[in-house]
Motif scaffolding. Structure first.
Motif, PDB file in Angstrom:
ATOM      1  N   PHE A 133      -0.599   8.957  -0.793  1.00 52.30           N
ATOM      2  CA  PHE A 133      -0.647   7.518  -1.038  1.00 52.30           C
ATOM      3  C   PHE A 133       0.647   6.866  -0.569  1.00 52.30           C
ATOM      4  O   PHE A 133       1.746   7.394  -0.789  1.00 52.30           O
ATOM      5  N   VAL A 134       0.523   5.707   0.070  1.00 47.20           N
ATOM      6  CA  VAL A 134       1.681   4.930   0.501  1.00 47.20           C
ATOM      7  C   VAL A 134       1.762   3.606  -0.259  1.00 47.20           C
ATOM      8  O   VAL A 134       2.765   3.304  -0.886  1.00 47.20           O
ATOM      9  N   ALA A 135       0.696   2.818  -0.196  1.00 48.54           N
ATOM     10  CA  ALA A 135       0.694   1.502  -0.843  1.00 48.54           C
ATOM     11  C   ALA A 135      -0.736   1.023  -0.986  1.00 48.54           C
ATOM     12  O   ALA A 135      -1.617   1.437  -0.233  1.00 48.54           O
ATOM     13  N   SER A 136      -0.961   0.143  -1.979  1.00 44.00           N
ATOM     14  CA  SER A 136      -2.291  -0.447  -2.128  1.00 44.00           C
ATOM     15  C   SER A 136      -2.157  -1.851  -2.671  1.00 44.00           C
ATOM     16  O   SER A 136      -1.124  -2.235  -3.234  1.00 44.00           O
ATOM     17  N   ILE A 137      -3.239  -2.600  -2.503  1.00 47.46           N
ATOM     18  CA  ILE A 137      -3.250  -3.989  -2.933  1.00 47.46           C
ATOM     19  C   ILE A 137      -4.637  -4.317  -3.448  1.00 47.46           C
ATOM     20  O   ILE A 137      -5.650  -3.927  -2.862  1.00 47.46           O
ATOM     21  N   GLY A 138      -4.682  -4.997  -4.588  1.00 53.27           N
ATOM     22  CA  GLY A 138      -5.956  -5.369  -5.174  1.00 53.27           C
ATOM     23  C   GLY A 138      -6.537  -6.600  -4.510  1.00 53.27           C
ATOM     24  O   GLY A 138      -5.933  -7.208  -3.639  1.00 53.27           O
ATOM     25  N   TRP A 139      -7.745  -6.947  -4.975  1.00 54.52           N
ATOM     26  CA  TRP A 139      -8.349  -8.143  -4.398  1.00 54.52           C
ATOM     27  C   TRP A 139      -7.614  -9.394  -4.863  1.00 54.52           C
ATOM     28  O   TRP A 139      -7.739 -10.456  -4.230  1.00 54.52           O
ATOM     29  N   LYS A 160      12.379   6.027   8.481  1.00 58.05           N
ATOM     30  CA  LYS A 160      13.105   7.294   8.512  1.00 58.05           C
ATOM     31  C   LYS A 160      12.247   8.344   9.214  1.00 58.05           C
ATOM     32  O   LYS A 160      11.010   8.204   9.258  1.00 58.05           O
ATOM     33  N   PRO A 161      12.852   9.421   9.715  1.00 55.97           N
ATOM     34  CA  PRO A 161      12.039  10.484  10.331  1.00 55.97           C
ATOM     35  C   PRO A 161      10.960  11.030   9.387  1.00 55.97           C
ATOM     36  O   PRO A 161       9.887  11.418   9.840  1.00 55.97           O
ATOM     37  N   GLY A 162      11.236  11.037   8.089  1.00 56.70           N
ATOM     38  CA  GLY A 162      10.254  11.510   7.111  1.00 56.70           C
ATOM     39  C   GLY A 162       9.036  10.628   6.991  1.00 56.70           C
ATOM     40  O   GLY A 162       8.041  11.018   6.362  1.00 56.70           O
ATOM     41  N   ASP A 163       9.074   9.435   7.595  1.00 61.54           N
ATOM     42  CA  ASP A 163       7.914   8.550   7.582  1.00 61.54           C
ATOM     43  C   ASP A 163       6.942   8.879   8.709  1.00 61.54           C
ATOM     44  O   ASP A 163       5.864   8.276   8.791  1.00 61.54           O
ATOM     45  N   THR A 164       7.310   9.795   9.569  1.00 64.65           N
ATOM     46  CA  THR A 164       6.437  10.188  10.668  1.00 64.65           C
ATOM     47  C   THR A 164       5.142  10.783  10.133  1.00 64.65           C
ATOM     48  O   THR A 164       5.155  11.710   9.326  1.00 64.65           O
ATOM     49  N   ALA A 165       4.024  10.226  10.556  1.00 61.77           N
ATOM     50  CA  ALA A 165       2.707  10.662  10.086  1.00 61.77           C
ATOM     51  C   ALA A 165       1.641   9.824  10.769  1.00 61.77           C
ATOM     52  O   ALA A 165       1.952   8.839  11.450  1.00 61.77           O
ATOM     53  N   ILE A 166       0.399  10.226  10.548  1.00 61.51           N
ATOM     54  CA  ILE A 166      -0.729   9.347  10.885  1.00 61.51           C
ATOM     55  C   ILE A 166      -0.993   8.495   9.649  1.00 61.51           C
ATOM     56  O   ILE A 166      -1.125   9.032   8.544  1.00 61.51           O
ATOM     57  N   TYR A 167      -1.073   7.201   9.844  1.00 63.19           N
ATOM     58  CA  TYR A 167      -1.293   6.267   8.749  1.00 63.19           C
ATOM     59  C   TYR A 167      -2.748   5.795   8.781  1.00 63.19           C
ATOM     60  O   TYR A 167      -3.255   5.385   9.835  1.00 63.19           O
ATOM     61  N   TYR A 168      -3.370   5.858   7.617  1.00 58.88           N
ATOM     62  CA  TYR A 168      -4.772   5.477   7.475  1.00 58.88           C
ATOM     63  C   TYR A 168      -4.899   4.302   6.519  1.00 58.88           C
ATOM     64  O   TYR A 168      -4.225   4.282   5.473  1.00 58.88           O
ATOM     65  N   CYS A 169      -5.772   3.369   6.847  1.00 59.24           N
ATOM     66  CA  CYS A 169      -6.133   2.355   5.861  1.00 59.24           C
ATOM     67  C   CYS A 169      -7.458   2.750   5.233  1.00 59.24           C
ATOM     68  O   CYS A 169      -8.271   3.460   5.843  1.00 59.24           O
ATOM     69  N   ALA A 170      -7.646   2.321   4.016  1.00 64.35           N
ATOM     70  CA  ALA A 170      -8.827   2.705   3.269  1.00 64.35           C
ATOM     71  C   ALA A 170      -9.242   1.582   2.328  1.00 64.35           C
ATOM     72  O   ALA A 170      -8.412   0.753   1.934  1.00 64.35           O
ATOM     73  N   ALA A 171     -10.510   1.596   1.970  1.00 61.18           N
ATOM     74  CA  ALA A 171     -11.054   0.576   1.069  1.00 61.18           C
ATOM     75  C   ALA A 171     -11.838   1.245  -0.048  1.00 61.18           C
ATOM     76  O   ALA A 171     -12.519   2.251   0.164  1.00 61.18           O
ATOM     77  N   GLY A 172     -11.740   0.684  -1.232  1.00 60.83           N
ATOM     78  CA  GLY A 172     -12.484   1.214  -2.371  1.00 60.83           C
ATOM     79  C   GLY A 172     -12.521   0.209  -3.490  1.00 60.83           C
ATOM     80  O   GLY A 172     -11.961  -0.887  -3.379  1.00 60.83           O
ATOM     81  N   VAL A 173     -13.178   0.616  -4.583  1.00 62.20           N
ATOM     82  CA  VAL A 173     -13.259  -0.284  -5.737  1.00 62.20           C
ATOM     83  C   VAL A 173     -12.881   0.399  -7.036  1.00 62.20           C
ATOM     84  O   VAL A 173     -12.891  -0.223  -8.093  1.00 62.20           O
ATOM     85  N   ARG A 174     -12.536   1.712  -6.973  1.00 65.54           N
ATOM     86  CA  ARG A 174     -12.395   2.484  -8.210  1.00 65.54           C
ATOM     87  C   ARG A 174     -10.974   2.790  -8.640  1.00 65.54           C
ATOM     88  O   ARG A 174     -10.723   3.096  -9.804  1.00 65.54           O
ATOM     89  N   HIS A 175     -10.031   2.812  -7.688  1.00 64.23           N
ATOM     90  CA  HIS A 175      -8.685   3.286  -8.037  1.00 64.23           C
ATOM     91  C   HIS A 175      -7.685   2.737  -7.042  1.00 64.23           C
ATOM     92  O   HIS A 175      -8.034   2.464  -5.887  1.00 64.23           O
ATOM     93  N   TYR A 176      -6.440   2.641  -7.474  1.00 59.13           N
ATOM     94  CA  TYR A 176      -5.427   2.090  -6.588  1.00 59.13           C
ATOM     95  C   TYR A 176      -4.677   3.130  -5.775  1.00 59.13           C
ATOM     96  O   TYR A 176      -4.082   2.790  -4.760  1.00 59.13           O
TER      97      TYR A 176
END
Length: 121
Positions: free
Chosen positions: A46-52, A86-102
């Motif tokens: 998990f990186v970050a999430s935002i509610g409606w 930072k170098p530790g942020d290197t990754a594939i970043y995915y966005c996702a959508a849901g209704v059950r959890h943050y």
């Protein structure tokens, strides 16, 4: 529901990138939207999430103060402003959508294809 992420790239330590994710085919404004990342050989995290309600935002401790998530319900998009990378942020970043959890990736129902972020020292 389809999600299309973009904005990844290669930067040096201390640089910035802004990721975008556009949603189609669903009721965007009702979904919790999140960003996750996965580096080679590691679990998706998990990186970050935002509610409606856009004031409801959550961040992983390792990005607090550096990353900012936002959403625009008028164009069905979310954004992740990433600063002080930072170098530790290197990754594939995915966005996702849901209704059950943050924060639990298992509880997000729809995923984008991912965008590569590479931070060099």
């Amino acid at each position: 529901v389809q999600l299309q992420a973009c904005g990844g790239g290669s930067v040096q330590t201390g640089g910035s990138l802004r990721l975008s994710c556009t949603v189609s085919g669903g009721t965007f404004s009702r979904h919790i939207m999140g960003w996750f990342r996965q580096d080679s050989g590691k679990e998706r995290e998990f990186v970050a999430s935002i509610g409606w309600i856009a004031s409801n935002t959550y961040y992983a401790n390792f990005v607090k103060g550096r990353f900012t998530i936002s959403r625009d319900n008028t164009d069905d998009s979310i954004y992740l402003q990433m600063d002080s990378l930072k170098p530790g942020d290197t990754a594939i970043y995915y966005c996702a959508a849901g209704v059950r959890h943050y924060m639990d990736p298992e509880k997000f129902d729809f995923w984008g294809q991912g965008t590569q972020v590479t931070v060099s020292s």
